[in-house]
Write a protein that holds these residues in place. Structure first.
Motif, short mmCIF file in Angstrom:
data_model
loop_
_atom_site.label_atom_id
_atom_site.label_comp_id
_atom_site.label_asym_id
_atom_site.label_seq_id
_atom_site.Cartn_x
_atom_site.Cartn_y
_atom_site.Cartn_z
N HIS A 1 42.67 5.73 6.08
CA HIS A 1 42.85 6.83 7.03
C HIS A 1 43.16 8.25 5.92
O HIS A 1 43.04 9.21 6.28
CB HIS A 1 44.08 6.54 6.50
N GLN A 2 42.25 8.02 4.56
CA GLN A 2 41.67 8.98 3.77
C GLN A 2 40.19 8.90 2.92
O GLN A 2 40.63 8.22 1.98
CB GLN A 2 42.94 9.79 3.06
N ASN A 3 40.04 10.20 2.73
CA ASN A 3 38.65 9.33 2.16
C ASN A 3 38.24 10.96 1.80
O ASN A 3 38.47 12.57 2.07
CB ASN A 3 37.56 9.38 2.50
N VAL A 4 38.73 11.53 0.25
CA VAL A 4 38.58 13.28 -0.60
C VAL A 4 37.94 12.52 -2.02
O VAL A 4 37.66 11.47 -2.52
CB VAL A 4 40.38 12.66 -0.52
N ALA A 5 37.36 13.28 -2.03
CA ALA A 5 37.00 14.15 -3.52
C ALA A 5 36.80 15.24 -3.56
O ALA A 5 37.32 16.60 -2.99
CB ALA A 5 35.08 14.06 -3.08
N GLU A 6 36.58 15.21 -5.01
CA GLU A 6 36.33 16.74 -5.89
C GLU A 6 35.76 17.18 -6.90
O GLU A 6 36.01 15.78 -7.32
CB GLU A 6 38.07 17.22 -6.05
N SER A 7 34.98 18.67 -7.09
CA SER A 7 34.59 18.34 -7.99
C SER A 7 34.77 19.86 -8.65
O SER A 7 34.77 20.83 -8.27
CB SER A 7 33.01 18.59 -7.46
N GLY A 8 34.71 19.50 -9.58
CA GLY A 8 35.06 20.77 -10.52
C GLY A 8 34.56 20.89 -11.83
O GLY A 8 34.18 19.91 -12.46
N THR A 9 34.59 21.64 -12.52
CA THR A 9 34.27 22.27 -13.59
C THR A 9 35.52 22.76 -14.95
O THR A 9 35.86 24.47 -14.50
CB THR A 9 33.27 22.92 -14.30
N ALA A 10 36.34 22.62 -15.85
CA ALA A 10 36.96 22.81 -16.31
C ALA A 10 36.32 23.91 -17.49
O ALA A 10 35.75 22.45 -18.57
CB ALA A 10 38.35 22.47 -16.29
N VAL A 11 36.74 25.14 -18.54
CA VAL A 11 36.63 25.60 -20.36
C VAL A 11 38.23 25.52 -20.01
O VAL A 11 38.96 26.16 -19.99
CB VAL A 11 35.93 26.37 -19.46
N ARG A 12 38.36 24.41 -21.78
CA ARG A 12 39.13 24.65 -22.35
C ARG A 12 39.12 25.33 -23.58
O ARG A 12 37.79 25.13 -24.77
CB ARG A 12 39.49 23.49 -22.63
N LEU A 13 39.72 26.57 -23.94
CA LEU A 13 39.76 27.25 -25.59
C LEU A 13 40.97 27.22 -25.96
O LEU A 13 41.62 27.53 -25.37
CB LEU A 13 39.20 28.60 -25.39
N ARG A 14 40.97 26.68 -27.54
CA ARG A 14 41.60 26.92 -28.15
C ARG A 14 41.25 27.89 -29.86
O ARG A 14 40.62 27.44 -30.42
CB ARG A 14 42.06 25.73 -29.00
N LEU A 15 41.81 28.94 -29.76
CA LEU A 15 41.93 29.41 -30.55
C LEU A 15 42.69 30.36 -31.76
O LEU A 15 43.83 29.73 -31.28
CB LEU A 15 41.20 31.00 -30.19
N HIS A 16 42.59 30.10 -33.25
CA HIS A 16 42.94 30.47 -34.34
C HIS A 16 42.69 31.71 -34.68
O HIS A 16 41.62 31.97 -35.41
CB HIS A 16 42.83 29.20 -35.13
N VAL A 17 43.44 32.77 -34.64
CA VAL A 17 43.13 34.17 -34.91
C VAL A 17 44.69 35.13 -35.46
O VAL A 17 45.88 34.32 -35.49
CB VAL A 17 42.68 34.66 -34.06
N ASP A 18 44.53 35.41 -37.02
CA ASP A 18 45.20 36.33 -37.08
C ASP A 18 46.62 34.85 -37.75
O ASP A 18 47.39 35.40 -37.79
CB ASP A 18 46.48 37.38 -36.68
N GLY A 19 46.17 33.89 -38.02
CA GLY A 19 47.44 32.68 -38.28
C GLY A 19 47.98 32.58 -37.03
O GLY A 19 49.50 31.55 -37.23
N ARG A 20 47.51 32.61 -35.45
CA ARG A 20 48.25 31.87 -35.01
C ARG A 20 46.82 31.36 -34.46
O ARG A 20 46.05 31.45 -33.96
CB ARG A 20 48.61 33.13 -33.72
N THR A 21 48.08 30.69 -33.13
CA THR A 21 47.12 29.19 -32.30
C THR A 21 47.80 29.19 -30.90
O THR A 21 48.89 29.45 -30.64
CB THR A 21 47.17 28.00 -32.99
N VAL A 22 46.69 29.45 -30.00
CA VAL A 22 46.66 29.34 -28.95
C VAL A 22 45.66 28.97 -27.88
O VAL A 22 44.61 29.04 -28.29
CB VAL A 22 47.65 30.93 -28.25
N ALA A 23 46.00 28.33 -26.77
CA ALA A 23 45.05 26.86 -26.40
C ALA A 23 44.74 29.01 -24.29
O ALA A 23 46.24 28.62 -24.20
CB ALA A 23 45.05 26.65 -25.39
#
Length: 473
Positions: A44-66
């Motif tokens: 009853h269902q045939n699905v497909a997905e394609s994608g590219t994800a970019v993840r950046l983790r940054l540590h600057v001025d003593g702080r960390t964020v993604a």
């Protein structure tokens, strides 16, 4: 651009916009996921997905964020870097920042099968058709899925690596008169999944589970099939062998202590199958022995939890690990043959050889499970657990339900189906010294809800399992 080129470009943008002292790590992952789902014995269902994800983790001025993004053009990547830098100015200081993974050799990944990575809907549908036909007219439902991932990692410390992986899985039930039977497998190659064998297995169990009797709650000796054992492994991994929970004393794990039966050896082994050879921090992945012949020897760490514990990362960096903790996702309970040789014990990916029959002639156990059942004077054969929830994380007391078939064992033979139970049990206690009475020789890889995660185990014979409620309450 390739995934590695994208990762390198983001690192260079961070250096240009934030200065040479900023520390950045970038993962770029391309995914191709496809799912063929069936119910009422038709697709009853045939699905497909394609994608590219970019993840950046940054540590600057003593702080960390993604930050994350999916736009790979220069403007999209620049926007990712700019908004991540802007977020870094708003977060509190991070004095526990463990630093970046230094340049390190990364091992080759698991077996990669091109045919699985680019499988067509027709190829998945053929396995669904085989499953439905083998069920012999019983109502069926389930899915067949394929997954492909390729990725790259780079950081501003000069470390970079690439990898790719493919996986196939099938999970189906057959139903008759309100009784369900299940068969599920995970494999490196779609060609290794035998839809007919799985359908035959599910149907045989469903027929054998019809017209169950009710037994009183209590402690019973049990034989757990691999699907049920997979739930044990998943909960042990999430709540026990989690380095952050261990540091917070929320885990049962006591390193260097005999906590399990000597027959228990647990290894997190991502390169055995279907996993990239590096984690989200670029740390090389490898087999990690968590329990060696009953002794707890390790827990999983990312760079942060490892630094806090005075240990190295074990290659378990992942999104959300700073909150929930690093989790092993590819846990294997090694059978005796594999432990003795240091290698792999072969595992069937079809239905197994039927053995052991209940009234009506339906097969309820494959040959590996039947060998354990034959040693039980009186107990229960359990196919599967579900809806399991943690009551006591320190002792890992879990409550949940049985499903997809339970049978009473008398004098080594499954004699009648039993209605489902609720149970409340400490998983480490159930696997404790002297409580594991038998371990099958044929491990079966069970799929997780998330591609790339799986649990591999043979059937188990346990001295006691605490069933706290029956079908009537």
């Amino acid at each position: 651009m390739s995934e590695l080129e994208v990762a390198g470009q983001v690192v260079e943008m961070v250096r240009r916009l934030a200065g040479p002292d900023a520390q950045a790590e970038v993962t770029v992952t391309r995914t191709e996921l496809a799912l063929t789902r069936f119910a009422n014995s038709f697709i009853h269902q045939n699905v497909a997905e394609s994608g590219t994800a970019v993840r950046l983790r940054l540590h600057v001025d003593g702080r960390t964020v993604a930050g994350t993004g999916s736009l790979l053009d220069p403007d999209g990547l620049a926007a990712l870097v700019e908004r991540t830098l802007a977020a870094a100015r708003l977060v509190p200081a991070d004095p526990a920042w463990p630093g970046l993974t230094p340049p390190s050799p990364v091992p080759p990944g698991a077996v990669f099968d091109e045919a699985t990575a680019y499988a067509s809907p027709d190829e998945r549908a053929a396995r669904v058709r085989a499953f439905v036909d083998a069920a012999g007219g019983l109502e069926t439902a389930g899915f067949c899925r394929t997954a492909y991932r390729s990725g790259a990692f780079a950081n501003s410390a000069g470390h970079s690596t690439v990898g790719r992986t493919a996986e196939a899985a099938m999970d189906g039930i057959a139903r008759t008169g309100g009784a369900d039977g299940v068969a599920r497998r995970c494999a490196d190659r779609l060609g290794d999944l035998d839809g007919a064998a799985l359908g035959d297995r599910a149907a045989a169990k469903a027929r054998a589970a019809a017209d169950p009797v009710e037994l009183p709650p209590g402690r019973y000796e049990v034989v757990l099939e691999p699907a049920a054992v997979a739930d044990l492994l998943q909960n042990l991994a999430w709540y026990g062998f989690n380095g952050k929970r261990h540091a917070e004393r929320q885990s049962f794990a006591e390193l260097g202590t005999v906590q399990f039966d000597p027959a228990v050896t647990l290894v997190d082994d991502p390169l055995h199958a279907s996993a990239l050879p590096y984690d989200m921090e670029g740390t090389p992945r490898h087999a990690l022995t968590l329990v060696d012949a009953g002794t707890t020897t390790a827990v999983a760490h990312d760079r942060r939890s490892g630094a806090e514990a005075g240990a190295a990362s074990t290659g378990h960096g992942m999104p959300g690990a700073a909150t929930f903790g690093p989790i092993p996702h590819n846990l294997r309970l090694l059978p005796a043959a594999a432990r003795a040789t240091g290698g792999d014990s072969p595992a069937p990916v079809g239905g197994g050889t039927p053995a052991g029959t209940a009234p009506g002639g339906g097969a309820v156990a494959d040959a590996d499970t039947a060998a354990l059942v034959a040693e039980v004077e009186r107990g229960l054969l359990v196919s599967d657990f579900w809806y399991t929830r943690v009551l006591d994380p320190k002792r890992l007391v879990i409550t949940g339900l049985t499903r997809n078939g339970v049978w009473l064992i008398e004098d080594g033979v499954p004699t009648r189906p039993v209605r489902d139970f609720r149970f409340t049990e400490s998983y480490p206690r159930a696997l404790g010294p002297g409580r594991l009475l038998g371990l099958g020789g044929q491990p079966v890889r069970q799929p997780d809800r998330v591609d790339g995660s799986w649990w591999e185990a043979p059937p188990l014979r346990l001295a006691s399992w605490n069933f706290t409620g029956g079908a009537s309450g």
